[in-house]
Design a protein around this motif. Structure first.
Motif, PDB file in Angstrom:
ATOM      1  N   PRO A  18       1.027  -1.198  -0.004  1.00 20.71           N
ATOM      2  CA  PRO A  18      -0.024   0.080  -0.077  1.00 20.71           C
ATOM      3  C   PRO A  18       0.838   1.335   0.140  1.00 20.71           C
ATOM      4  N   ASN A  19       0.199   2.155  -0.434  1.00 16.48           N
ATOM      5  CA  ASN A  19       1.100   3.572  -0.486  1.00 16.48           C
ATOM      6  C   ASN A  19       1.336   4.015   1.199  1.00 16.48           C
ATOM      7  N   ALA A  20       0.276   3.858   2.013  1.00 18.21           N
ATOM      8  CA  ALA A  20       0.414   4.220   3.303  1.00 18.21           C
ATOM      9  C   ALA A  20       1.203   2.923   4.059  1.00 18.21           C
ATOM     10  N   SER A  21       2.125   3.167   4.435  1.00 14.13           N
ATOM     11  CA  SER A  21       2.817   2.028   5.090  1.00 14.13           C
ATOM     12  C   SER A  21       2.405   1.347   6.054  1.00 14.13           C
ATOM     13  N   ILE A  24       6.235   1.888  10.978  1.00  8.62           N
ATOM     14  CA  ILE A  24       7.237   3.099  10.889  1.00  8.62           C
ATOM     15  C   ILE A  24       8.671   2.639  10.366  1.00  8.62           C
ATOM     16  N   ILE A  25       8.786   1.185  10.953  1.00  6.73           N
ATOM     17  CA  ILE A  25      10.067   0.792  10.286  1.00  6.73           C
ATOM     18  C   ILE A  25       9.764  -0.661  10.085  1.00  6.73           C
ATOM     19  N   ASN A  26      10.410  -1.319   9.117  1.00  7.13           N
ATOM     20  CA  ASN A  26      10.352  -2.783   8.936  1.00  7.13           C
ATOM     21  C   ASN A  26       8.817  -3.139   8.428  1.00  7.13           C
ATOM     22  N   GLY A  27       8.215  -2.011   7.846  1.00  7.38           N
ATOM     23  CA  GLY A  27       6.825  -2.129   7.176  1.00  7.38           C
ATOM     24  C   GLY A  27       6.766  -2.471   5.959  1.00  7.38           C
ATOM     25  N   GLU A  28       5.687  -2.355   5.118  1.00  5.16           N
ATOM     26  CA  GLU A  28       5.541  -2.388   3.746  1.00  5.16           C
ATOM     27  C   GLU A  28       4.909  -1.026   3.380  1.00  5.16           C
ATOM     28  N   SER A  29       5.527  -0.684   2.007  1.00  4.82           N
ATOM     29  CA  SER A  29       4.977   0.318   1.612  1.00  4.82           C
ATOM     30  C   SER A  29       5.246   0.547   0.004  1.00  4.82           C
ATOM     31  N   SER A  30       4.581   0.799  -0.840  1.00  7.49           N
ATOM     32  CA  SER A  30       4.943   1.074  -2.238  1.00  7.49           C
ATOM     33  C   SER A  30       5.886   1.996  -2.529  1.00  7.49           C
ATOM     34  N   ASP A  37      -2.404  10.060   1.472  1.00  6.88           N
ATOM     35  CA  ASP A  37      -2.848   8.653   1.874  1.00  6.88           C
ATOM     36  C   ASP A  37      -1.502   8.325   2.679  1.00  6.88           C
ATOM     37  N   THR A  38      -1.324   8.714   3.858  1.00  3.15           N
ATOM     38  CA  THR A  38      -0.151   8.319   4.570  1.00  3.15           C
ATOM     39  C   THR A  38      -0.534   8.050   5.913  1.00  3.15           C
ATOM     40  N   ARG A  39       0.458   7.050   6.699  1.00  3.06           N
ATOM     41  CA  ARG A  39       0.058   6.385   7.759  1.00  3.06           C
ATOM     42  C   ARG A  39      -0.269   7.627   8.962  1.00  3.06           C
ATOM     43  N   TYR A  40       0.514   8.388   8.890  1.00  5.97           N
ATOM     44  CA  TYR A  40       0.549   9.096  10.212  1.00  5.97           C
ATOM     45  C   TYR A  40      -0.368  10.898   9.977  1.00  5.97           C
ATOM     46  N   SER A  41      -1.019  10.905  10.686  1.00  2.25           N
ATOM     47  CA  SER A  41      -1.721  12.255  10.276  1.00  2.25           C
ATOM     48  C   SER A  41      -1.037  13.566  10.347  1.00  2.25           C
ATOM     49  N   TRP A  42       0.006  13.433  11.208  1.00  2.00           N
ATOM     50  CA  TRP A  42       0.681  14.772  11.689  1.00  2.00           C
ATOM     51  C   TRP A  42       1.958  14.975  10.613  1.00  2.00           C
ATOM     52  N   ALA A  43       1.986  14.177   9.737  1.00  2.00           N
ATOM     53  CA  ALA A  43       3.136  14.368   8.587  1.00  2.00           C
ATOM     54  C   ALA A  43       3.045  15.336   7.841  1.00  2.00           C
ATOM     55  N   TYR A  44       1.858  15.530   7.159  1.00  2.00           N
ATOM     56  CA  TYR A  44       1.597  16.703   6.348  1.00  2.00           C
ATOM     57  C   TYR A  44       1.660  18.189   6.889  1.00  2.00           C
ATOM     58  N   GLN A 103      16.409   6.139   5.051  1.00  2.00           N
ATOM     59  CA  GLN A 103      16.491   5.176   4.436  1.00  2.00           C
ATOM     60  C   GLN A 103      15.855   3.804   5.062  1.00  2.00           C
ATOM     61  N   TYR A 104      15.744   4.059   6.433  1.00  2.00           N
ATOM     62  CA  TYR A 104      15.015   3.072   7.148  1.00  2.00           C
ATOM     63  C   TYR A 104      13.574   3.289   7.730  1.00  2.00           C
ATOM     64  N   LEU A 105      13.149   4.480   7.371  1.00  2.00           N
ATOM     65  CA  LEU A 105      11.638   4.909   7.508  1.00  2.00           C
ATOM     66  C   LEU A 105      10.830   4.375   6.619  1.00  2.00           C
ATOM     67  N   THR A 106       9.797   3.280   6.839  1.00  4.34           N
ATOM     68  CA  THR A 106       9.068   2.778   5.953  1.00  4.34           C
ATOM     69  C   THR A 106       8.087   3.731   5.104  1.00  4.34           C
ATOM     70  N   ASP A 107       7.650   4.649   5.925  1.00  5.94           N
ATOM     71  CA  ASP A 107       6.576   5.447   5.226  1.00  5.94           C
ATOM     72  C   ASP A 107       6.957   6.659   4.404  1.00  5.94           C
ATOM     73  N   SER A 108       6.639   6.747   3.135  1.00  7.91           N
ATOM     74  CA  SER A 108       7.268   7.825   2.249  1.00  7.91           C
ATOM     75  C   SER A 108       6.980   9.134   2.841  1.00  7.91           C
ATOM     76  N   SER A 109       6.052   9.465   3.639  1.00  6.02           N
ATOM     77  CA  SER A 109       5.879  10.817   4.086  1.00  6.02           C
ATOM     78  C   SER A 109       7.030  11.118   4.964  1.00  6.02           C
ATOM     79  N   LEU A 110       7.362  10.107   5.938  1.00  5.11           N
ATOM     80  CA  LEU A 110       8.419  10.353   6.739  1.00  5.11           C
ATOM     81  C   LEU A 110       9.653  10.537   6.267  1.00  5.11           C
ATOM     82  N   SER A 111       9.940   9.718   5.093  1.00  2.00           N
ATOM     83  CA  SER A 111      11.296  10.052   4.518  1.00  2.00           C
ATOM     84  C   SER A 111      11.203  11.364   3.707  1.00  2.00           C
TER      85      SER A 111
END
Length: 348
Positions: A18-21, A24-30, A37-44, A103-111
């Motif tokens: 999925p796009n939303a991981s 936070i680490i060692n998860g799955e994300s496209s 469409d992110t896992r963490y509402s506070w990121a944006y 490099q280790y943060l799964t969620d693209s928004s946190l990256s």
């Protein structure tokens, strides 16, 4: 989940995820970034806040600071140089560390947030070069950028941070990742602050106001950085409940106690000769206060009994990060005008 398991780097892309991981680490994300469409509402909201802080040192006219630097008493000029050298070291390793964390943060928004953070650290570093190129010659600049290697007090406090980072880089796991974040909050949330107080004290005495304006902008960025890393820390404890333990809380407290001791030792070393406006006892208590504040932001009980109030109340107006670019300096008559790459030297 085992917090001592190997920590894996985020995949470049994963069509089956999925796009939303999923973590936070060692998860799955496209690894496709969709801010809606992110896992963490506070990121944006944090991303927007970081962009709102955008600035460059070229905006700041150094003309008056150039004249005042030459007039600073010898011990103030030495403190000025050493603090600039310290900040350059801290932001240099911080740039590299934050890129490795990304490099280790799964969620693209946190990256993405970490990428913005890294860019801001580069701007900070360039601002120190900008200040020094304004007020000193090249030979002195080179000497200042070497201070961190040869001053034993400075080297001890810097090694403390670097070794905390390297423990994670040499053996990446959820546990070492989490512990490295504690060292990050020490660096960005404590190690800068005795130095910041020196520049703010100069400003309230009408000295080096343009440099202090730049420090204020850096201060605002660092506050957001601390907030980001504190959120990541708490998310890791949530997703790895095995790490939400007494051992972790004791690690946080002991790390900050040692960091405060090193910071106080550095302040005593730096201000052996008194600086007008800085009471060393107040500064030491301010460092303990800031350590308590940062530990509390990580969700851990404060390590220093008492120290719940800022003993250097005058500094509050300089540290205020909630007023955008309408900061203290811009509310006063000061030498701040947008200039080009000549540092305003045409006005000398």
């Amino acid at each position: 989940m085992n917090p001592n398991n190997t920590l894996y780097k985020r995949k470049l892309y994963d069509p089956g995820a999925p796009n939303a991981s999923t973590g936070i680490i060692n998860g799955e994300s496209s690894n496709v970034l969709n801010w809606d469409d992110t896992r963490y509402s506070w990121a944006y909201p944090m991303y927007k806040n970081m962009l709102a802080n955008f600035w460059t040192p070229f905006e700041i006219n150094m003309t008056t600071d150039v004249k005042q630097y030459a007039e600073l008493p010898g011990h103030e000029q030495e403190a000025f140089n050493k603090i600039i050298g310290l900040l350059a070291f801290l932001d240099s390793i911080q740039t590299d560390y934050s890129q490795k964390v990304a490099q280790y943060l799964t969620d693209s928004s946190l990256s993405a947030l970490m990428t913005v953070l890294s860019f801001q650290e580069v701007v900070h570093n360039q601002s120190y070069s900008y200040v020094l190129s304004s007020v000193t010659d090249k030979k002195k600049q080179d000497e200042i950028f070497e201070y961190w290697k040869h001053d034993p007090v400075l080297r001890e406090r810097n090694d403390f941070i670097a070794e905390g980072y390297e423990a994670f880089l040499n053996a990446p796991s959820p546990k070492t990742f989490m512990e490295s974040i504690v060292y990050d909050v020490v660096l960005e949330g404590l190690n800068f602050y005795s130095g910041f107080s020196f520049f703010y004290n100069l400003a309230r005495n009408g000295k080096m106001v343009s440099t202090s304006t730049m420090i204020n902008y850096i201060n605002r960025d660092e506050q957001l950085h601390v907030n980001l890393f504190a959120r990541i820390f708490r998310e890791i404890l949530h997703e790895y409940p095995e790490l939400d333990s007494r051992e972790t809380r004791e690690f946080v407290q002991k790390t900050f106690v040692r960091a405060a001791e090193l910071e106080i030792g550095w302040a005593r070393h730096l201000f052996k000769e008194p600086i007008e406006g800085i009471v060393l006892e107040d500064l030491e208590n301010y460092i303990r206060f800031m350590a308590n504040k940062r530990v509390n932001e990580l969700g851990v009980e404060r390590p220093f009994e008492g120290y719940r109030k800022n003993p250097m109340k005058w500094i509050k107006i300089y540290e205020d990060v909630n007023s955008g670019k309408t900061d203290f300096f811009e509310q006063k008559s000061r030498q701040y005008t947008k200039v080009g790459a000549d540092n305003g030297f045409d006005d000398l």
